[in-house]
Design an enzyme around this catalytic site. Sequence first.
Site, PDB file in Angstrom:
ATOM      1  N   SER A 146      52.481  20.170  31.260  1.00 53.28           N
ATOM      2  CA  SER A 146      53.492  21.144  30.864  1.00 53.28           C
ATOM      3  C   SER A 146      53.513  22.345  31.799  1.00 53.28           C
ATOM      4  O   SER A 146      52.476  22.958  32.058  1.00 53.28           O
ATOM      5  CB  SER A 146      53.240  21.625  29.434  1.00 53.28           C
TER       6      SER A 146
ATOM      7  N   HIS B 268      55.187  27.541  25.850  1.00 50.44           N
ATOM      8  CA  HIS B 268      54.236  26.997  24.878  1.00 50.44           C
ATOM      9  C   HIS B 268      52.828  26.843  25.460  1.00 50.44           C
ATOM     10  O   HIS B 268      51.861  26.691  24.714  1.00 50.44           O
ATOM     11  CB  HIS B 268      54.741  25.667  24.297  1.00 50.44           C
TER      12      HIS B 268
ATOM     13  N   ASP C  80      61.758  27.883  26.711  1.00 45.98           N
ATOM     14  CA  ASP C  80      60.366  27.467  26.892  1.00 45.98           C
ATOM     15  C   ASP C  80      59.853  27.814  28.287  1.00 45.98           C
ATOM     16  O   ASP C  80      59.114  27.051  28.908  1.00 45.98           O
ATOM     17  CB  ASP C  80      60.202  25.972  26.627  1.00 45.98           C
TER      18      ASP C  80
END
Length: 358
Positions: free
Chosen positions: A211, A99, A135
């Site tokens: 992230s 992402h 992810d």
Amino acid sequence: MSYTRKDNEAIESNISSAPIKEKADTSNLPAPEFSLEQAASVTDPNKPTLSIPEIVDKVSPATVSIFIMGSVEGQADMPISSGSGFIITDDGYIVTNAHVIDSVYENNKLHVTVDIPGHDKNIDATIIGKDIQTDIAVLKLNEDGPYPVVVLGDSDTIQVGELVVAIGNPLGTLQGTVTAGVVSAVDREMNNNGYGMELLQTDASINQGNSGGPLINSFGEVIGVTNAKMGSAEGLGFAIPITSVKFVIESIINYGQVIGRTYLGISVRTVEDNAYHGAKGGVYVAEIADGGPGSKAGFQLGDRIISMDGVEINKSNDIIDVRDSHNVGDVVTFVVERDDKTVEIELTIGDSSEANES
């Protein structure tokens, strides 16, 4: 209350007559023996346990800040979004979250640059591939190395209460930020783009921009890829267990996508008895991928899965275990409960590359 200024003599008199609390004598106290860092560390006779500063010294040189660059309304090239990552090979392969770089797939005018500690300028990077199911994405630095690298650990051995350290780029402006905490849980079920994931939970502070960064154990090994923060609460951060995605990383580097991984095309949710207006406890189909194996087989939302390939299903991991015991193309029989009736469904297991093409 009124305040009246006093002359210096009165002030000095008050000070001299005021009782002075003597400092406690600690000379006879024993040296402190308790350290939270030591208490939460996991020892291994074959590996040296590191202090947090030692962990940072070992891993931070290979922990990078990732910036998605582009022009906005005619302005010069500037950061549009950001994330974190870590270098796994000395020739410059980087692991991050899918992402983090999704916008580059959606807009070919955007590109990726990477800030590496100790380098004077950002280095451009190429996206090798991504896997939306886990992810995970892999980048490759466009300039020759050698680069510093991390050591990957075994997330299957992680214990609740174990010390972990997170390093990343929170808010896109605080590169190299270090936070520490413990593993709060090892098998939290979360939903990601319609796919069930089992994540590590930690109270180490994780914020937007972290992230894709590393979650590190007491030995300075990366045991997770940080990927989420629970926005409605404090101290709830999550990371993808590294052992569960090593195959994904290798496949992306070799083929640009994940090849040969079994794929069902359904996402499930475990429900406790009476959790929803008297609902029967069990594993329910929560999402069905369009055109995927589950859709083709005839699954419906709300089906309660009783068994798969003759194995009783009580939790989502039961499905994963049976799925992973098969190969792409195998046919498995599900027994589900639908509208108080028992229904048999035959599903042909697909290849996860189908999901990434959708």
